[in-house]
Write a protein that holds these residues in place. Structure first.
Motif, PDB file in Angstrom:
ATOM      1  N   ALA A   1       0.849  -1.193   0.000  1.00 19.43           N
ATOM      2  CA  ALA A   1       0.000   0.000   0.000  1.00 19.43           C
ATOM      3  C   ALA A   1       0.885   1.244   0.000  1.00 19.43           C
ATOM      4  CB  ALA A   1      -0.900  -0.003   1.233  1.00 19.43           C
ATOM      5  N   THR A   2       0.537   2.215  -0.840  1.00 22.14           N
ATOM      6  CA  THR A   2       1.345   3.427  -0.952  1.00 22.14           C
ATOM      7  C   THR A   2       0.473   4.667  -0.792  1.00 22.14           C
ATOM      8  OG1 THR A   2       2.758   2.257  -2.512  1.00 22.14           O
ATOM      9  CG2 THR A   2       2.993   4.640  -2.432  1.00 22.14           C
ATOM     10  N   ILE A   3       0.898   5.553   0.094  1.00 27.25           N
ATOM     11  CA  ILE A   3       0.170   6.812   0.278  1.00 27.25           C
ATOM     12  C   ILE A   3       0.531   7.770  -0.850  1.00 27.25           C
ATOM     13  CG2 ILE A   3      -0.115   8.846   1.766  1.00 27.25           C
ATOM     14  CD1 ILE A   3       0.429   7.064   4.176  1.00 27.25           C
ATOM     15  N   LEU A   4      -0.475   8.179  -1.619  1.00 33.36           N
ATOM     16  CA  LEU A   4      -0.238   9.122  -2.716  1.00 33.36           C
ATOM     17  C   LEU A   4      -0.528  10.550  -2.284  1.00 33.36           C
ATOM     18  CD1 LEU A   4      -1.833   7.228  -5.762  1.00 33.36           C
ATOM     19  CD2 LEU A   4       0.438   6.971  -4.758  1.00 33.36           C
ATOM     20  N   ARG A   5      -1.373  10.696  -1.266  1.00 37.50           N
ATOM     21  CA  ARG A   5      -1.652  12.029  -0.708  1.00 37.50           C
ATOM     22  C   ARG A   5      -1.884  11.861   0.787  1.00 37.50           C
ATOM     23  NH1 ARG A   5      -6.876  15.390  -2.645  1.00 37.50           N
ATOM     24  NH2 ARG A   5      -7.950  13.808  -1.402  1.00 37.50           N
ATOM     25  N   PRO A   6      -1.085  12.530   1.640  1.00 37.00           N
ATOM     26  CA  PRO A   6      -1.296  12.391   3.084  1.00 37.00           C
ATOM     27  C   PRO A   6      -2.548  13.154   3.505  1.00 37.00           C
ATOM     28  CG  PRO A   6       0.476  13.970   2.646  1.00 37.00           C
ATOM     29  CD  PRO A   6       0.015  13.454   1.308  1.00 37.00           C
ATOM     30  N   GLY A   7      -3.220  12.673   4.558  1.00 36.92           N
ATOM     31  CA  GLY A   7      -4.442  13.333   5.023  1.00 36.92           C
ATOM     32  C   GLY A   7      -4.728  12.958   6.459  1.00 36.92           C
ATOM     33  N   GLY A   8      -5.994  13.049   6.830  1.00 36.72           N
ATOM     34  CA  GLY A   8      -6.405  12.833   8.212  1.00 36.72           C
ATOM     35  C   GLY A   8      -6.089  11.439   8.749  1.00 36.72           C
ATOM     36  N   ILE A   9      -6.127  10.427   7.898  1.00 42.78           N
ATOM     37  CA  ILE A   9      -5.728   9.076   8.314  1.00 42.78           C
ATOM     38  C   ILE A   9      -4.217   8.975   8.056  1.00 42.78           C
ATOM     39  CG2 ILE A   9      -6.061   6.600   7.977  1.00 42.78           C
ATOM     40  CD1 ILE A   9      -8.661   7.848   8.834  1.00 42.78           C
ATOM     41  N   THR A  10      -3.441   8.853   9.137  1.00 41.97           N
ATOM     42  CA  THR A  10      -1.982   8.928   9.006  1.00 41.97           C
ATOM     43  C   THR A  10      -1.374   7.577   8.627  1.00 41.97           C
ATOM     44  OG1 THR A  10      -1.636   8.383  11.326  1.00 41.97           O
ATOM     45  CG2 THR A  10      -1.910  10.723  10.805  1.00 41.97           C
ATOM     46  N   LYS A  11      -0.106   7.628   8.201  1.00 39.71           N
ATOM     47  CA  LYS A  11       0.647   6.412   7.868  1.00 39.71           C
ATOM     48  C   LYS A  11       0.616   5.426   9.038  1.00 39.71           C
ATOM     49  CE  LYS A  11       5.289   5.134   6.232  1.00 39.71           C
ATOM     50  NZ  LYS A  11       6.151   4.540   7.258  1.00 39.71           N
ATOM     51  N   GLU A  12       0.818   5.977  10.244  1.00 36.79           N
ATOM     52  CA  GLU A  12       0.847   5.139  11.443  1.00 36.79           C
ATOM     53  C   GLU A  12      -0.496   4.416  11.633  1.00 36.79           C
ATOM     54  OE1 GLU A  12       1.721   8.361  11.207  1.00 36.79           O
ATOM     55  OE2 GLU A  12       3.863   8.375  11.683  1.00 36.79           O
ATOM     56  N   MET A  13      -1.606   5.109  11.377  1.00 33.59           N
ATOM     57  CA  MET A  13      -2.931   4.499  11.534  1.00 33.59           C
ATOM     58  C   MET A  13      -3.140   3.386  10.509  1.00 33.59           C
ATOM     59  SD  MET A  13      -4.973   8.069  12.106  1.00 33.59           S
ATOM     60  CE  MET A  13      -6.665   7.504  12.229  1.00 33.59           C
TER      61      MET A  13
ATOM     62  N   ILE B   1       5.289   5.633   1.475  1.00 35.32           N
ATOM     63  CA  ILE B   1       4.841   6.974   1.104  1.00 35.32           C
ATOM     64  C   ILE B   1       5.436   7.280  -0.259  1.00 35.32           C
ATOM     65  CG2 ILE B   1       4.961   9.428   1.671  1.00 35.32           C
ATOM     66  CD1 ILE B   1       4.961   8.749   4.557  1.00 35.32           C
ATOM     67  N   ASP B   2       4.604   7.661  -1.212  1.00 37.04           N
ATOM     68  CA  ASP B   2       5.110   8.031  -2.531  1.00 37.04           C
ATOM     69  C   ASP B   2       6.135   9.159  -2.348  1.00 37.04           C
ATOM     70  OD1 ASP B   2       5.535   8.603  -5.159  1.00 37.04           O
ATOM     71  OD2 ASP B   2       3.476   9.205  -5.610  1.00 37.04           O
ATOM     72  N   PRO B   3       7.392   8.938  -2.786  1.00 33.33           N
ATOM     73  CA  PRO B   3       8.435   9.945  -2.536  1.00 33.33           C
ATOM     74  C   PRO B   3       8.104  11.309  -3.152  1.00 33.33           C
ATOM     75  CG  PRO B   3       9.230   8.172  -3.979  1.00 33.33           C
ATOM     76  CD  PRO B   3       7.882   7.761  -3.487  1.00 33.33           C
ATOM     77  N   ALA B   4       7.194  11.315  -4.111  1.00 32.21           N
ATOM     78  CA  ALA B   4       6.852  12.583  -4.771  1.00 32.21           C
ATOM     79  C   ALA B   4       6.132  13.552  -3.825  1.00 32.21           C
ATOM     80  CB  ALA B   4       5.968  12.302  -5.983  1.00 32.21           C
ATOM     81  N   ILE B   5       5.610  13.035  -2.703  1.00 32.19           N
ATOM     82  CA  ILE B   5       4.726  13.851  -1.873  1.00 32.19           C
ATOM     83  C   ILE B   5       5.374  15.122  -1.326  1.00 32.19           C
ATOM     84  CG2 ILE B   5       3.622  13.892   0.407  1.00 32.19           C
ATOM     85  CD1 ILE B   5       2.441  11.185  -0.233  1.00 32.19           C
ATOM     86  N   MET B   6       6.588  15.028  -0.813  1.00 32.21           N
ATOM     87  CA  MET B   6       7.140  16.188  -0.134  1.00 32.21           C
ATOM     88  C   MET B   6       8.103  17.007  -0.994  1.00 32.21           C
ATOM     89  SD  MET B   6       5.278  15.800   2.359  1.00 32.21           S
ATOM     90  CE  MET B   6       5.635  17.226   3.385  1.00 32.21           C
ATOM     91  N   LYS B   7       8.303  16.581  -2.235  1.00 33.86           N
ATOM     92  CA  LYS B   7       9.295  17.272  -3.056  1.00 33.86           C
ATOM     93  C   LYS B   7       8.647  18.211  -4.058  1.00 33.86           C
ATOM     94  CE  LYS B   7      11.517  13.754  -4.480  1.00 33.86           C
ATOM     95  NZ  LYS B   7      12.127  12.515  -4.639  1.00 33.86           N
TER      96      LYS B   7
END
Ligand code: TXA
Ligand code: MG
Length: 347
Positions: free
Chosen positions: A190-202, A212-218
């Motif tokens: 599973a890969t997060i493409l956009r972070p939101g209210g449900i976190t990676k940890e959850m 986490i898709d590396p594109a998110i923070m760059k």
């Protein structure tokens, strides 16, 4: 186009029914969800979905999220991966969007030609009733003009879309205030493409490893092709230029105070977006506190409204404090960076 505006609550069945008729007839309805307001059309009607792109000024290659009110989504996808099933059970209804392979029922206009479809079951009662009464899934991006901050109040929607849609319904403020987490389940992990209210940890608590898709923070470069096409566009942006300032509190405050003073000497107006804890220590500028650092949920809920507030008063330059990029802070910083065009200063 004449836009009907209905202030209503979850028990206003007559008005919700009227809005559902508009959806059935191929029209556009703006409605509240727990994340942000959505601009909806019948997801099974290609022509209706095409109108969404025009109303928003949305680029054609950016797919829409399909909103459902029922757990039986088997008609809309080829198969439901085991991890998707677990995530649905854990987080639906709620702010999680799951990407799966689409079935032939989902038109190409919804997925912008991709083989996958994004599906989410909102928890907001008005949204759920609207979908149920429409009898079809509702495709909906956020109800802002393309590029502007997402709408978290009905006033934001009226500001952006009055005259461009058939109806705007709602009234309540969105609780979460940031768009849903988008997670891709079409690959092995599973890969997060956009972070939101449900976190990676959850998510990890339920299905184990999550990437986490590396594109998110760059900052996207010109040949960058993120898996969620929407992530490459300038977005959430206030009208004025903005910079995020990061470092020790002391250094951030000194830096911003100095820059604000310089700007004010030139006759310019500076805006400062700060946390409750540091707010009082800024000497000049127009200050907005987004909430306490101890309650990131409140900061998330205030973020887009604050960006729009700076636009309203007319600010020449916005300074924003940064937040640690973990938990909900990842989603907050993702939206802030996009709003600032990835303009971040470490002091
Ligand atoms: O909270 C939300 O998700 C809100 C409310 C209205 O539900 N909706 C929303 O939609 O934020 P929108 O269109 O603003 O964002 C949808 C995101 C975009 O980044 C888009 O590229 C991505 O989801 N997306 C949609 N379908 C996809 C797909 N098949 N594959 C990858 N990304 C997809
Ligand atoms: Mg959006």
């Amino acid at each position: 186009m004449d836009t009907k505006v209905y202030y209503l609550d979850e028990d206003d069945m007559d008005k919700i029914n009227e809005a559902a008729q508009i959806i059935k007839n191929g029209g556009l309805v703006v409605f509240p969800t727990e994340t942000v307001y959505g601009l909806g059309a019948n997801a099974l009607n290609e022509e209706a979905c095409k109108k969404i792109f025009i109303a928003k000024g949305r680029p054609q290659d950016n797919p829409l999220i399909v909103h459902v009110a029922d757990f039986d989504i088997s008609k809309y996808v080829k198969n439901i991966p085991e991890m998707a099933q677990k995530l649905m059970e854990a987080f639906w209804p709620g702010p999680l969007t799951i990407i799966m392979e689409k079935s032939h029922l989902i038109p190409g206009a919804v997925t912008a030609g991709l083989d996958s479809v994004a599906i989410r079951m909102p928890s907001n009662k008005v949204a759920r009733r609207l979908i149920e009464l429409s009898g079809v899934p509702i495709a909906a991006p956020s109800a802002n003009l393309s590029g502007r901050p997402s709408p978290t109040t009905i006033e934001h929607c009226i500001e952006d879309l009055s005259g461009r849609v058939d109806a705007i319904i709602g009234g309540e403020r969105c609780e979460v205030g940031l768009e849903s987490t988008v997670v891709d389940t079409t690959g092995g992990v599973a890969t997060i493409l956009r972070p939101g209210g449900i976190t990676k940890e959850m998510l990890e608590d339920v299905i184990g490893r999550v990437e986490i898709d590396p594109a998110i923070m760059k900052k996207p470069d010109s040949n960058f092709k993120p898996k969620a096409p929407g992530m490459k566009y300038r977005h959430y942006a206030p009208k004025s230029p903005m910079v995020i300032v990061r470092g020790r509190d002391e250094d951030v405050i000194n830096y911003i105070n100095k820059r604000v003073e310089e700007l004010e000497k030139e006759g310019k107006r500076a805006g400062i977006m700060a946390a409750d804890e540091t707010m009082e220590r800024y000497r000049g500028g127009f200050k907005i506190s987004v909430g306490s650092r101890k309650q990131l949920g409140i900061i998330a809920a205030n973020l887009f409204d604050s960006l729009r507030e700076f636009d309203k008063i007319g600010i020449d330059y916005i300074f924003a404090e940064g937040f640690p990029e973990e938990g909900l802070g990842l989603a907050i910083m993702n939206r802030l960076k996009k709003a600032a065009g990835y303009n971040v200063i470490e002091v």
